[in-house]
Write an enzyme that holds these catalytic residues in place. Structure first.
Site, mmCIF file in Angstrom:
data_model
loop_
_atom_site.group_PDB
_atom_site.id
_atom_site.type_symbol
_atom_site.label_atom_id
_atom_site.label_comp_id
_atom_site.label_asym_id
_atom_site.label_seq_id
_atom_site.Cartn_x
_atom_site.Cartn_y
_atom_site.Cartn_z
ATOM 1 N N SER A 1 -4.570 9.778 6.264
ATOM 2 C CA SER A 1 -4.018 9.903 7.626
ATOM 3 C C SER A 1 -4.134 11.363 8.085
ATOM 4 C CB SER A 1 -2.545 9.515 7.661
ATOM 5 O OG SER A 1 -2.426 8.130 7.731
ATOM 6 N N LYS B 1 9.997 9.347 10.720
ATOM 7 C CA LYS B 1 9.894 7.885 10.621
ATOM 8 C C LYS B 1 10.484 7.284 11.879
ATOM 9 C CE LYS B 1 8.407 4.958 7.493
ATOM 10 N NZ LYS B 1 7.346 5.255 6.516
ATOM 11 N N GLY C 1 -2.466 -3.381 -3.791
ATOM 12 C CA GLY C 1 -2.731 -4.010 -5.086
ATOM 13 C C GLY C 1 -4.191 -4.399 -5.241
HETATM 14 P P1 NAD Z 1 0.688 -5.924 1.920
HETATM 15 O O1 NAD Z 1 1.582 -6.636 2.851
HETATM 16 O O2 NAD Z 1 -0.765 -5.776 2.238
HETATM 17 O O3 NAD Z 1 0.740 -6.615 0.475
HETATM 18 C C1 NAD Z 1 1.929 -6.898 -0.206
HETATM 19 C C2 NAD Z 1 1.603 -7.795 -1.385
HETATM 20 O O4 NAD Z 1 2.796 -8.013 -2.124
HETATM 21 C C3 NAD Z 1 1.080 -9.184 -1.003
HETATM 22 O O5 NAD Z 1 0.076 -9.571 -1.909
HETATM 23 C C4 NAD Z 1 2.315 -10.076 -1.199
HETATM 24 O O6 NAD Z 1 1.947 -11.416 -1.517
HETATM 25 C C5 NAD Z 1 2.935 -9.397 -2.383
HETATM 26 N N1 NAD Z 1 4.336 -9.733 -2.551
HETATM 27 C C6 NAD Z 1 5.280 -9.954 -1.602
HETATM 28 N N2 NAD Z 1 6.436 -10.315 -2.184
HETATM 29 C C7 NAD Z 1 6.208 -10.269 -3.519
HETATM 30 C C8 NAD Z 1 7.005 -10.552 -4.662
HETATM 31 N N3 NAD Z 1 8.258 -10.960 -4.536
HETATM 32 N N4 NAD Z 1 6.446 -10.392 -5.884
HETATM 33 C C9 NAD Z 1 5.166 -10.019 -6.010
HETATM 34 N N5 NAD Z 1 4.353 -9.785 -4.976
HETATM 35 C C10 NAD Z 1 4.887 -9.908 -3.761
HETATM 36 O O7 NAD Z 1 1.367 -4.499 1.680
HETATM 37 P P2 NAD Z 1 0.686 -3.176 1.121
HETATM 38 O O8 NAD Z 1 0.211 -2.354 2.249
HETATM 39 O O9 NAD Z 1 -0.235 -3.541 0.012
HETATM 40 O O10 NAD Z 1 1.966 -2.409 0.542
HETATM 41 C C11 NAD Z 1 2.500 -2.697 -0.741
HETATM 42 C C12 NAD Z 1 3.468 -1.598 -1.143
HETATM 43 O O11 NAD Z 1 2.794 -0.343 -1.132
HETATM 44 C C13 NAD Z 1 4.686 -1.405 -0.233
HETATM 45 O O12 NAD Z 1 5.763 -0.965 -1.044
HETATM 46 C C14 NAD Z 1 4.271 -0.256 0.686
HETATM 47 O O13 NAD Z 1 5.383 0.431 1.211
HETATM 48 C C15 NAD Z 1 3.496 0.585 -0.300
HETATM 49 N N6 NAD Z 1 2.556 1.523 0.331
HETATM 50 C C16 NAD Z 1 1.516 1.085 1.096
HETATM 51 C C17 NAD Z 1 0.624 1.987 1.642
HETATM 52 C C18 NAD Z 1 -0.575 1.530 2.440
HETATM 53 O O14 NAD Z 1 -1.413 2.385 2.768
HETATM 54 N N7 NAD Z 1 -0.750 0.248 2.717
HETATM 55 C C19 NAD Z 1 0.814 3.371 1.441
HETATM 56 C C20 NAD Z 1 1.887 3.800 0.659
HETATM 57 C C21 NAD Z 1 2.743 2.857 0.108
#
Ligand code: NAD
Length: 437
Positions: A366, A105, A231
């Site tokens: 990836s 990381k 989501g």
């Molecule tokens: P993103 O920034 O695209 O989306 C985050 C979402 O969470 C947004 O809709 C935002 O409005 C919402 N959000 C922010 N604060 C919030 C709150 N207090 N309550 C409810 N919703 C809230 O991020 P992402 O890529 O979708 O990542 C989301 C999670 O998944 C993170 O924990 C990330 O580490 C994890 N993750 C992502 C990936 C990836 O490929 N993108 C892979 C593994 C894990």
């Protein structure tokens, strides 16, 4: 629990020690320290002509299974301890996914929102120079993380290739398609999560573990917290597979539509309004009368079959764990359940599909991107999806088998999380044992 991320990560290692197969115990201490920590200050020319220094890190936790792999985070709260902890989680996640990569990381202490686009590019290139001596296609393969994008990967790759003097696209993943990114990457994490859910439900049905799994998926309700990359794709793919998405939320608030909402129409509405609030859509028809506004806290406690925390860490805690009604939790965010809540829910008989497996679709694709770059042969999206399904299925079966054997041996307190972690740690330690008996 201490508030230091790396101490927390280490306490997890000591907690699982008692369940480890005896032949691995003596190697466990090898995972308590990253193999290398590269840290220093990087200088960047700002738009006003002045030089500014930024503190930068790259933690290489374990390369027993293959080259280090893990994202680069740009955030004002980055610390050495956090980077080290995240590199350990990457070792675990790659191992659970069954891919031949280790854990790494990187991070810079910076608030990227305060930088101009040119300053962001110079910072990204300076970081690529800083890590150039320790990364490489067969050494350490960085990727995007919080606040880093495919464009940032493109700048870093370009800078790195200038330094080494030849093309090496497999050095960074999460690149734009034009620079060797993989088809299917954008939806991969959400898609992998839906696959994980389906595999669990099929298994519960096959083994007659619960009555409620007998009902058709069209009657299975799902609430999704977070409507970003993870989501949204989870909701859309689950809805396409026939599940009923009854609630979704973003950082401001959530919506509850008892008869089921249309994720695509909800996304269009959210993009138009800037928030999900008021986007009550069924079959593409949005009406304010069909649903109701709920808070993010209320979403977690809805009477649904499946709950999907897909936004932030530590949202399911000892305070709300007893109020959760879902029978399955799919951890799409990293670390959404605190250890205290995990214990309460496990005792209640809730199946938690742990983050290290549930959201591993992202790192798996990836890995596919890296494999395509190394071979120079690029796959269709169907091929990526099919191989992801094979990988997720195989990981599920391994986790389930371990879960069943642990449950027989220890009776209480056994979770899918414990099974996944043990499997991952033992795979790494097996490689350690073979390398340095
Ligand atoms: P993103 O920034 O695209 O989306 C985050 C979402 O969470 C947004 O809709 C935002 O409005 C919402 N959000 C922010 N604060 C919030 C709150 N207090 N309550 C409810 N919703 C809230 O991020 P992402 O890529 O979708 O990542 C989301 C999670 O998944 C993170 O924990 C990330 O580490 C994890 N993750 C992502 C990936 C990836 O490929 N993108 C892979 C593994 C894990």
């Amino acid at each position: 629990m201490a508030n230091d991320p790396y101490s927390n990560a280490l306490s997890f290692l000591s907690e699982i020690e008692k369940y480890l197969r005896p032949e691995y115990k003596k190697y466990l201490s090898r995972l308590t320290k990253p193999q290398n920590i590269h840290k220093g200050k990087i200088k960047v020319k700002m738009d006003d002509g002045k030089q500014k220094e930024f503190v930068a890190f790259r933690s290489q936790h374990s390369d027993a299974l293959g080259p280090f792999k893990g994202g680069i985070r740009f955030h004002q709260n980055v610390t050495e301890s956090e980077v080290k902890a995240l590199s350990l989680w990457m070792s675990i996640k790659c191992s659970v996914a069954g891919i031949p990569l280790g854990g790494g990381k990187g991070g810079i202490i910076v608030d990227p929102k305060k930088l101009s686009p040119l300053e962001l590019e110079r910072l990204s290139r300076a970081y690529a120079k800083f890590i150039a001596p320790i990364i490489g296609e067969k050494k350490d393969v960085p990727a995007p993380d919080v606040n880093t994008t495919p464009q940032i990967m493109a700048w870093m790759l370009d800078e790195y290739e200038k330094i080494i003097g030849y093309k090496a696209p497999g050095t960074f993943t999460g690149k734009p398609l034009a620079l060797g990114g993989s088809k299917g990457r954008t939806k991969a994490t959400g898609y992998g999560g839906v696959l994980a859910l389906k595999y669990l439900l099929d298994q519960l049905k096959k083994e007659k573990k619960a009555k409620w799994v007998e009902k058709p998926v069209s009657q299975m309700s799902i609430a999704v917290q977070g409507f970003g990359n993870v989501g949204y794709y989870f909701a859309q793919i689950a809805s396409d597979a026939g599940f009923k998405i009854v609630a979704a939320s973003d950082s401001r608030s959530g919506i509850y539509v008892k008869d089921g909402l249309d994720p695509k129409a909800t996304l269009v509405c959210k993009k138009g309004k800037g928030t999900i609030d008021g986007c009550y859509c069924v079959d593409g028809q949005c009406s304010i009368h069909k649903g109701k506004k709920i808070s993010n806290e209320e979403l977690l406690e809805l009477p649904v079959d499946i709950l999907v925390p897909g936004a932030l860490e530590s949202v399911i805690t000892e305070k709300n764990a007893n109020k959760i009604k879902a029978k399955v939790i799919v951890e799409m965010a990293n670390g959404p359940t605190t250890p205290e809540a995990d214990e309460i829910l496990t005792k209640k008989g809730v199946y938690i599909i742990p983050d290290v497996y549930a959201n591993s679709g992202g790192v798996s694709v990836s890995y596919f991107e890296w494999a395509q770059n190394l071979s120079g042969y690029y796959w269709s999206e169907e091929m990526v999806d099919e191989r992801l399904a094979q990988l997720m299925r195989s990981s599920f079966l391994h986790i389930w088998k371990r879960y069943i054997s642990l449950s027989k041996e220890f009776k209480n307190g056994i979770s899918l999380r414990l099974a996944a972690y043990l499997l991952a740690v033992e795979r790494i330690l097996e490689a350690e044992k073979l390398r340095r008996p």
